[in-house]
Design an enzyme around this catalytic site. Structure first.
Site, mmCIF file in Angstrom:
data_model
loop_
_atom_site.group_PDB
_atom_site.id
_atom_site.type_symbol
_atom_site.label_atom_id
_atom_site.label_comp_id
_atom_site.label_asym_id
_atom_site.label_seq_id
_atom_site.Cartn_x
_atom_site.Cartn_y
_atom_site.Cartn_z
ATOM 1 N N VAL A 47 0.832 -1.214 0.000
ATOM 2 C CA VAL A 47 0.000 0.000 0.000
ATOM 3 C C VAL A 47 0.866 1.263 0.000
ATOM 4 O O VAL A 47 0.641 2.199 -0.774
ATOM 5 C CB VAL A 47 -0.950 -0.004 1.228
ATOM 6 C CG1 VAL A 47 -1.676 1.327 1.374
ATOM 7 C CG2 VAL A 47 -1.955 -1.149 1.116
ATOM 8 N N ARG A 48 1.894 1.259 0.866
ATOM 9 C CA ARG A 48 2.679 2.493 1.002
ATOM 10 C C ARG A 48 3.629 2.714 -0.175
ATOM 11 O O ARG A 48 3.914 3.859 -0.537
ATOM 12 C CB ARG A 48 3.388 2.505 2.355
ATOM 13 C CG ARG A 48 2.324 2.588 3.458
ATOM 14 C CD ARG A 48 2.829 3.026 4.773
ATOM 15 N NE ARG A 48 1.688 3.261 5.667
ATOM 16 C CZ ARG A 48 1.782 3.480 6.949
ATOM 17 N NH1 ARG A 48 2.967 3.508 7.517
ATOM 18 N NH2 ARG A 48 0.705 3.691 7.681
ATOM 19 N N ARG B 108 -10.187 -20.647 2.446
ATOM 20 C CA ARG B 108 -9.823 -21.652 1.447
ATOM 21 C C ARG B 108 -10.992 -21.708 0.455
ATOM 22 O O ARG B 108 -12.142 -21.704 0.875
ATOM 23 C CB ARG B 108 -9.651 -23.013 2.113
ATOM 24 C CG ARG B 108 -8.465 -23.061 3.086
ATOM 25 C CD ARG B 108 -7.660 -24.306 2.890
ATOM 26 N NE ARG B 108 -6.610 -24.444 3.887
ATOM 27 C CZ ARG B 108 -5.329 -24.159 3.676
ATOM 28 N NH1 ARG B 108 -4.939 -23.676 2.509
ATOM 29 N NH2 ARG B 108 -4.429 -24.346 4.621
ATOM 30 N N GLY C 270 -1.257 -23.003 -2.737
ATOM 31 C CA GLY C 270 -2.612 -22.861 -3.298
ATOM 32 C C GLY C 270 -2.802 -21.480 -3.889
ATOM 33 O O GLY C 270 -3.284 -21.322 -5.022
ATOM 34 N N ASP D 261 4.840 -23.423 5.733
ATOM 35 C CA ASP D 261 5.371 -24.717 5.282
ATOM 36 C C ASP D 261 6.705 -24.584 4.525
ATOM 37 O O ASP D 261 7.430 -25.550 4.362
ATOM 38 C CB ASP D 261 4.362 -25.408 4.350
ATOM 39 C CG ASP D 261 3.116 -25.837 5.100
ATOM 40 O OD1 ASP D 261 3.145 -25.820 6.340
ATOM 41 O OD2 ASP D 261 2.119 -26.191 4.456
ATOM 42 N N ARG E 135 1.199 -30.378 6.521
ATOM 43 C CA ARG E 135 0.348 -31.458 6.010
ATOM 44 C C ARG E 135 1.095 -32.287 4.970
ATOM 45 O O ARG E 135 1.058 -33.501 4.995
ATOM 46 C CB ARG E 135 -0.922 -30.847 5.409
ATOM 47 C CG ARG E 135 -1.985 -31.867 5.131
ATOM 48 C CD ARG E 135 -3.321 -31.222 4.917
ATOM 49 N NE ARG E 135 -3.226 -29.901 4.267
ATOM 50 C CZ ARG E 135 -4.122 -28.952 4.429
ATOM 51 N NH1 ARG E 135 -5.155 -29.148 5.217
ATOM 52 N NH2 ARG E 135 -4.004 -27.810 3.795
HETATM 53 O O1 F6P Z 1 -0.249 -24.526 4.562
HETATM 54 C C1 F6P Z 1 -0.125 -23.995 5.833
HETATM 55 C C2 F6P Z 1 -0.772 -24.898 6.861
HETATM 56 O O2 F6P Z 1 -0.703 -24.258 8.106
HETATM 57 C C3 F6P Z 1 -0.218 -26.318 6.922
HETATM 58 O O3 F6P Z 1 0.965 -26.429 7.682
HETATM 59 C C4 F6P Z 1 -1.366 -27.040 7.547
HETATM 60 O O4 F6P Z 1 -1.330 -28.401 7.247
HETATM 61 C C5 F6P Z 1 -2.564 -26.373 6.924
HETATM 62 O O5 F6P Z 1 -2.144 -25.071 6.554
HETATM 63 C C6 F6P Z 1 -3.752 -26.282 7.831
HETATM 64 O O6 F6P Z 1 -4.786 -25.698 7.122
HETATM 65 P P1 F6P Z 1 -6.122 -25.151 7.797
HETATM 66 O O7 F6P Z 1 -5.768 -23.975 8.641
HETATM 67 O O8 F6P Z 1 -6.988 -24.801 6.652
HETATM 68 O O9 F6P Z 1 -6.641 -26.267 8.635
#
Ligand code: F6P
Length: 317
Positions: A22-23, A70, A102, A126, A170
């Site tokens: 923004v800045r 998500r 994602g 991650d 994950r």
């Molecule tokens: O991708 C980041 C993360 O924190 C992973 O380490 C974990 O498996 C996942 O997201 C958890 O997702 P949510 O918060 O949607 O349960």
């Protein structure tokens, strides 16, 4: 470039990054709109102007003040068309997407399939973005987990117990490996590596006979549940074992200096690139210099040097 949109996932340092976007834009008289709730908000038109003032007092806050979500719908063509329509209707000339695998996959789709001018900024605890040594949020997450681990160690030593500590990840064992190394842990179980629980228990029993009384074992959530591992260890070794799940505390919290500085530099760089009409790129630091490379590369699988970490953890145990 008259108006830039910014869309985010949550982790520590993302607010500092939005502030930088923004800045920096304000210096060039470019207006910024915040896309609320990630791709979900982009499809639903949850888009509002944010200015210098909107981002004051957030540099030290975890999460994202733009909120996040998500979105399965964005994976569909219908969802993507909705999103593109809203980008056009809101006069957005360029988009900055701050997030993990994602988010950057979505960014790549928007840039390559729909020709939306766009720069991606890696932000995920991650640290699984290919070509990126350090994503925003990783340093804070590892430090949060390490702080918890040091506290757990106090009890592990005092009560002569085994602890199985579950960290996030994950599909990726990066946090687990870093925390195990920094925390002086005996064992680490991650999705990228096979493990043999019987062999591990034999090692524990052997150590115990020689007088070793406490262990800390890190498990990445994607590999196994801490409670199952703890139960098996107790069954096999007959030693008192407890489990702790650190969970989402790792994704939140006050960003470290490393995360804030990284966020500031990448946020600023993203705007500079959009201004130069660059697009479809992911930004990062290499040898402490700002670089940009194709998003297509960023979303490929990343090699996190599992064997090197694993060997060192074992040598130092
Ligand atoms: O991708 C980041 C993360 O924190 C992973 O380490 C974990 O498996 C996942 O997201 C958890 O997702 P949510 O918060 O949607 O349960």
């Amino acid at each position: 470039m008259k108006r830039i949109g910014v869309l985010t996932r949550d982790c520590a340092g993302v607010n500092a990054c939005i502030r930088a976007v923004v800045r920096t834009a304000a210096c060039y008289n470019i207006e910024v709109v915040g896309v609320f709730k990630g791709y979900e908000g982009l499809m639903n038109g949850e888009i509002k102007i944010i200015d210098r003032r909107s981002v004051s007092g957030i540099i030290n806050l975890g999460g994202t003040f733009l909120k996040s979500a998500r979105s399965k719908k964005f994976l569909t063509e219908a969802g993507q068309i909705e999103a593109v329509k809203n980008i056009k209707n809101n006069g957005i000339d360029g988009l900055v997407v701050v997030g993990g695998n994602g988010s950057l996959t979505g960014a790549h789709i928007l840039a390559s399939k729909y020709s939306i001018p766009l720069i991606g900024i890696p932000a995920t605890i991650d640290n699984d973005i290919n070509g990126v040594d350090l994503a925003i949020g990783v340093d804070t997450a590892v430090n949060v987990a390490l702080d918890a681990l040091d506290k757990i160690r106090d009890t592990a030593i005092s009560l002569e117990r085994i602890f199985v500590v579950e960290v996030m990840g994950r599909d990726c064992g990066y946090i687990a490996l870093r925390v195990a190394l920094a925390g002086g842990c005996e064992e680490v179980l991650i999705p990228e590596k096979e493990f043999d629980i019987k062999k591990m228990c034999e090692e524990i029993t052997r150590g115990n006979t020689k007088g070793k009384v406490s262990w800390i074992i890190i498990v990445a959530e994607g590999k196994a549940r801490a409670c199952d591992i703890a139960e098996k260890i107790t069954q096999i070794t007959n030693l008192e074992t407890r489990e702790v799940v650190l969970g989402h505390i790792q994704r939140g919290g006050r960003p470290t200096a490393i995360d804030r500085i990284l966020a500031a530099r990448l946020g600023n760089f993203a705007v500079e690139l959009l201004k130069k009409q660059e697009s479809g790129k992911c930004v990062t630091l290499k040898d402490d210099k700002l670089v940009a490379f194709p998003l297509e590369e960023a979303i490929k699988p990343k090699d996190i040097e599992v064997e090197n970490y694993y060997k060192l953890i074992k040598i130092l145990t």
